[in-house]
Design a protein around this motif. Structure first.
Motif, PDB file in Angstrom:
ATOM      1  N   PRO A 100       0.813  -1.214   0.000  1.00 38.16           N
ATOM      2  CA  PRO A 100       0.000   0.000   0.000  1.00 38.16           C
ATOM      3  C   PRO A 100       0.852   1.271   0.000  1.00 38.16           C
ATOM      4  O   PRO A 100       1.936   1.306   0.606  1.00 38.16           O
ATOM      5  N   GLU A 267      -4.800  -0.803   5.057  1.00 36.89           N
ATOM      6  CA  GLU A 267      -3.381  -0.450   5.175  1.00 36.89           C
ATOM      7  C   GLU A 267      -2.954  -0.464   6.634  1.00 36.89           C
ATOM      8  O   GLU A 267      -3.508   0.282   7.439  1.00 36.89           O
ATOM      9  N   ASN A 290       4.848   3.342   7.607  1.00 31.34           N
ATOM     10  CA  ASN A 290       4.411   4.574   6.942  1.00 31.34           C
ATOM     11  C   ASN A 290       5.213   5.765   7.478  1.00 31.34           C
ATOM     12  O   ASN A 290       5.997   5.634   8.425  1.00 31.34           O
TER      13      ASN A 290
END
Ligand code: PMP
Length: 425
Positions: A100, A267, A290
């Motif tokens: 993702p 995600e 992330n």
């Protein structure tokens, strides 16, 4: 010669999940090619295990062999502290492109368990850096499995898992029941009440929830609804708790999607990969995160993320992973996984008629026969070897996750042997 090898093995080698002095039946393998393991006595076994999920292209694949040789001539290893190299950079770019969009930072390590340790440390350090150092606990699912190192053990099922002996010295985590909802069903809200209540009460102490998306592997080969993951993501967001997906077993196509999270379109904040990352050729793992995590940690008081395995970003392993992923994506792998899955389902179906069988299930290229009682490896290993297949059950589970290069005939031989062995028990 093989007697001598086995005698020396017996004298000096300590096998996994075994007593040193009595490892049970040990099968000497001298080489492996395609889906076959060649035994010391000249026999061959069709490999139903892909070496614990990882040998997705089978063994001795010419394309990967070439990539390994090419990299070997350039550089097999170099420390990663203060140094970088094309295989690590290219692989990191590849992994961030395939996963993702929010996952844009890769921390390399050398085994799945360490990738989980890194994920747990990232979660804790993120909250520390965010001025919430009390958020240190993890929530994990019962019947989950995340590895054999201390942090990873602490999030494995504490009761049915393999680590209860160490319970007193492991960090104390929270556990909730794994979802019951089937893979193809919606997950009722009621299945999230337990974790919802837990987060309501303890979210100030909780850093992250860690789950194996869709398939719980070594803790029970349990398949569950992707819808659970969507609802879990919403809960984590509502309570400001991070979400970690452990795709060490499910990554790279095994469940029919490149990553199991794609079944749910969810995600995570942190994603762990390993096993088939290199097509089973080398030991390599990766923890992706992330920018919230990466920047949060980097902007914090400590700044540095304090982890750095010696073999981090090993060039040989990274080059192998690049070759393995390219090879996978250059083929209609999804159709192959679907074909193997339906052949496993059809081949194992007759086991449903047997009294000793509790359930037969399959998902992606994974086929499972769950028995009513545990099997004795000493009894069943020779039975599988006699039938020309390599299957290594654990507990009540007899399962297969073959290399994707297995043809229909070999899948049929494999499943027939599994059903036949179960019928003899
Ligand atoms: N997580 C999962 C989901 C796994 O299946 C495994 C290995 N069976 C691990 C973590 C640990 O990986 P490793 O054995 O490479 O340390």
């Amino acid at each position: 010669m093989w007697d001598k090898l086995l005698a020396e093995d017996h004298a000096h080698v300590w096998h996994p999940y075994a007593a040193a002095s009595d490892p049970g039946v040990i099968v000497p393998v001298t080489s492996a090619s395609g889906v076959r393991l060649q035994l010391a006595d000249g026999r061959e076994l069709i490999d139903g295990m892909a070496s614990w999920w990882c040998a997705i292209h089978g063994y001795n694949h010419p394309v990967i062999n070439r990539a390994v040789s090419k990299q070997l001539e350039k550089m097999s290893h170099v420390m990663f502290g203060g140094i970088t190299h094309p295989p690590a950079v290219k692989l990191a770019k590849m992994l961030t492109d395939l996963t993702p969009a929010s996952l844009n930072r890769v921390f390399f390590s050398d085994s799945g368990s360490v990738a989980v340790e890194v994920a747990l440390k990232m979660a804790i350090q993120y909250w520390h850096a965010s001025g919430r150092p009390e958020k240190q606990k993890m929530v994990a699912l019962r019947s989950g499995y995340h590895g054999d190192t201390f942090g990873a053990m602490s999030v494995c099922d504490p009761v049915t898992g393999m680590h209860h002996l160490f319970g007193d010295v492991l960090p104390k985590q929270f556990f909730v029941a794994a979802p019951d909802a089937a893979f193809d069903a919606e997950c009722p809200e009621s299945e999230l009440h337990e974790i919802g209540d837990l987060l309501t009460e303890h979210h100030n102490d909780i850093a992250a929830v860690i789950v194996e998306p869709v398939v719980q592997g070594a803790g029970g080969m349990h398949f569950y609804s992707p819808d659970y993951l969507r609802k879990l993501r919403a809960l984590c967001d509502a309570f400001d708790v991070l979400l970690i997906f452990d795709e060490i077993a499910t990554g790279f196509g095994r469940t029919g999607k490149l990553f199991a999270l794609e079944h749910a379109q969810v995600e995570p904040d942190i994603l762990c990969l390993g096993k088939s990352l290199t097509g089973g050729y080398m030991t390599l793992a990766a923890t992706l995160c992330n920018s919230r995590i990466a920047e949060g940690i980097s902007d914090g008081e400590a700044g540095a993320f304090m982890h750095g395995p010696t073999f981090m970003g090993n060039p040989l392993a990274c080059a192998t992973a690049i070759a393995s992923i390219k090879l996978l994506l250059s083929q209609p792998w999804q159709r192959t996984v679907e074909r193997i899955g339906s052949e496993l389902a059809a081949g194992l179906a007759p086991a449903r008629e047997l009294d000793q069988v509790a359930q037969v299930r399959s998902l992606g290229a994974i086929g499972v026969i769950e028995l009513n009682s545990p099997v004795d490896l000493r009894q069943v290993t020779p039975m599988f070897v006699e039938r020309g297949v390599w299957v290594r059950p654990f507990g009540k589970l007899i399962y297969a996750m073959p290399p994707y290069v297995m043809n229909s005939e070999d899948v049929a031989t494999l499943t027939a042997a599994m059903v036949d062995v179960v019928a003899q028990l």
